[in-house]
Design a protein around this motif. Sequence first.
Motif, PDB file in Angstrom:
ATOM      1  N   LYS A  62      52.339  35.752  37.360  1.00  0.00           N
ATOM      2  CA  LYS A  62      51.755  34.115  36.932  1.00  0.00           C
ATOM      3  C   LYS A  62      50.321  33.938  38.009  1.00  0.00           C
ATOM      4  CE  LYS A  62      55.081  33.953  34.314  1.00  0.00           C
ATOM      5  NZ  LYS A  62      54.976  34.259  32.963  1.00  0.00           N
ATOM      6  N   ARG A  63      49.630  34.886  38.729  1.00  0.00           N
ATOM      7  CA  ARG A  63      48.820  34.831  39.296  1.00  0.00           C
ATOM      8  C   ARG A  63      47.515  35.387  38.838  1.00  0.00           C
ATOM      9  NH1 ARG A  63      50.781  37.675  44.970  1.00  0.00           N
ATOM     10  NH2 ARG A  63      48.488  37.428  45.525  1.00  0.00           N
ATOM     11  N   THR A  64      47.198  34.469  37.697  1.00  0.00           N
ATOM     12  CA  THR A  64      45.872  35.046  36.599  1.00  0.00           C
ATOM     13  C   THR A  64      44.573  34.720  37.464  1.00  0.00           C
ATOM     14  OG1 THR A  64      47.080  34.226  34.965  1.00  0.00           O
ATOM     15  CG2 THR A  64      44.680  34.556  34.441  1.00  0.00           C
ATOM     16  N   ALA A  65      44.396  33.769  38.118  1.00  0.00           N
ATOM     17  CA  ALA A  65      43.109  33.732  39.092  1.00  0.00           C
ATOM     18  C   ALA A  65      43.070  34.740  40.019  1.00  0.00           C
ATOM     19  CB  ALA A  65      43.142  32.528  39.878  1.00  0.00           C
ATOM     20  N   ASP A  66      44.081  35.233  40.854  1.00  0.00           N
ATOM     21  CA  ASP A  66      44.049  36.289  41.635  1.00  0.00           C
ATOM     22  C   ASP A  66      43.550  37.646  41.022  1.00  0.00           C
ATOM     23  OD1 ASP A  66      44.632  34.701  43.956  1.00  0.00           O
ATOM     24  OD2 ASP A  66      46.543  35.087  43.696  1.00  0.00           O
ATOM     25  N   ARG A 116      48.162  39.192  51.537  1.00  0.00           N
ATOM     26  CA  ARG A 116      47.888  40.564  52.311  1.00  0.00           C
ATOM     27  C   ARG A 116      48.618  41.515  51.559  1.00  0.00           C
ATOM     28  NH1 ARG A 116      46.634  40.773  57.671  1.00  0.00           N
ATOM     29  NH2 ARG A 116      48.113  42.607  57.959  1.00  0.00           N
ATOM     30  N   ARG A 117      49.742  41.357  51.081  1.00  0.00           N
ATOM     31  CA  ARG A 117      50.289  42.329  50.386  1.00  0.00           C
ATOM     32  C   ARG A 117      49.699  42.962  49.040  1.00  0.00           C
ATOM     33  NH1 ARG A 117      56.133  43.838  50.036  1.00  0.00           N
ATOM     34  NH2 ARG A 117      56.573  44.588  47.976  1.00  0.00           N
ATOM     35  N   TRP A 118      49.097  41.799  48.117  1.00  0.00           N
ATOM     36  CA  TRP A 118      48.274  42.382  46.957  1.00  0.00           C
ATOM     37  C   TRP A 118      47.225  43.186  47.533  1.00  0.00           C
ATOM     38  CZ3 TRP A 118      47.953  39.581  41.828  1.00  0.00           C
ATOM     39  CH2 TRP A 118      49.301  39.828  41.220  1.00  0.00           C
ATOM     40  N   ASN A 119      46.349  42.421  48.518  1.00  0.00           N
ATOM     41  CA  ASN A 119      45.431  42.969  49.170  1.00  0.00           C
ATOM     42  C   ASN A 119      45.416  44.649  49.622  1.00  0.00           C
ATOM     43  OD1 ASN A 119      43.913  40.845  48.669  1.00  0.00           O
ATOM     44  ND2 ASN A 119      43.635  40.512  51.196  1.00  0.00           N
ATOM     45  N   LEU A 143      40.280  40.339  40.896  1.00  0.00           N
ATOM     46  CA  LEU A 143      40.085  41.639  41.214  1.00  0.00           C
ATOM     47  C   LEU A 143      39.019  42.362  40.320  1.00  0.00           C
ATOM     48  CD1 LEU A 143      41.012  44.732  41.965  1.00  0.00           C
ATOM     49  CD2 LEU A 143      42.973  44.199  40.181  1.00  0.00           C
ATOM     50  N   LEU A 144      39.111  41.667  39.033  1.00  0.00           N
ATOM     51  CA  LEU A 144      38.059  42.109  37.861  1.00  0.00           C
ATOM     52  C   LEU A 144      36.861  41.971  38.150  1.00  0.00           C
ATOM     53  CD1 LEU A 144      40.400  41.312  34.550  1.00  0.00           C
ATOM     54  CD2 LEU A 144      40.160  43.752  35.940  1.00  0.00           C
ATOM     55  N   ASP A 145      36.560  40.603  38.389  1.00  0.00           N
ATOM     56  CA  ASP A 145      35.372  39.950  38.893  1.00  0.00           C
ATOM     57  C   ASP A 145      34.484  40.728  39.933  1.00  0.00           C
ATOM     58  OD1 ASP A 145      35.527  38.426  36.499  1.00  0.00           O
ATOM     59  OD2 ASP A 145      35.858  36.568  37.820  1.00  0.00           O
TER      60      ASP A 145
END
Length: 202
Positions: free
Chosen positions: A117-121, A137-140, A125-127
């Motif tokens: 549910k983190r569409t903007a994050d 930090r975890r996703w980074n 990544l794509l942009d």
Amino acid sequence: MTDTVNHPEIDNRPNAFTQSEIGWTPWLTPLEESELTERHWAGLVDASRSKSPYFMLLARDPEILEARTKTDKDIFYNTRAGLPRADRELSAAAASRSNGCIFCASVHSRFASHHSKRTADVQRLLDEGVEADLGSRRWNAVAEVSAALTATPSRFGPAEIARLREEGFDDLEIADAIHGAAFFNWANRLMLSLGEPTPAAA
């Protein structure tokens, strides 16, 4: 012998990363459903994959396709332990973004958004690429490590493992992040060498 497919010029060929559904067309002739034998159906694993030109092309070598598909399913769907599905999909999306595979990035960014549910994050990544701040930090760390593995697999090592350890990843979670990125580092190259993205089917 597999024939080469002659395609007319594709109008509005996708040329930017997106979470929207897009298509894909092979440069070689895939099998027709009427050509499938029991061996081919076993190779597809899921009967619904007979609707995909990608899997119908890979079905020309059904034993390898079967092994590939079962590996794929175990990496992304076996979530009884290790990373949640969203993080696994993020690793695949980051590898695909790094490799420039617009089709795979669209599929796995959509899954990452759906499960997190983190569409903007995910869109960031794509942009902006794998260096983008993805909101945690975890996703980074997942994106950075996936990109490092994608760039030069033989150089992946202790520093990348330590990066994940810093964010609290246990052994199974580290293995899942590596498997997701590694599988799509290979799968991107296969898809990029066999065909090209197309607009979504009408």
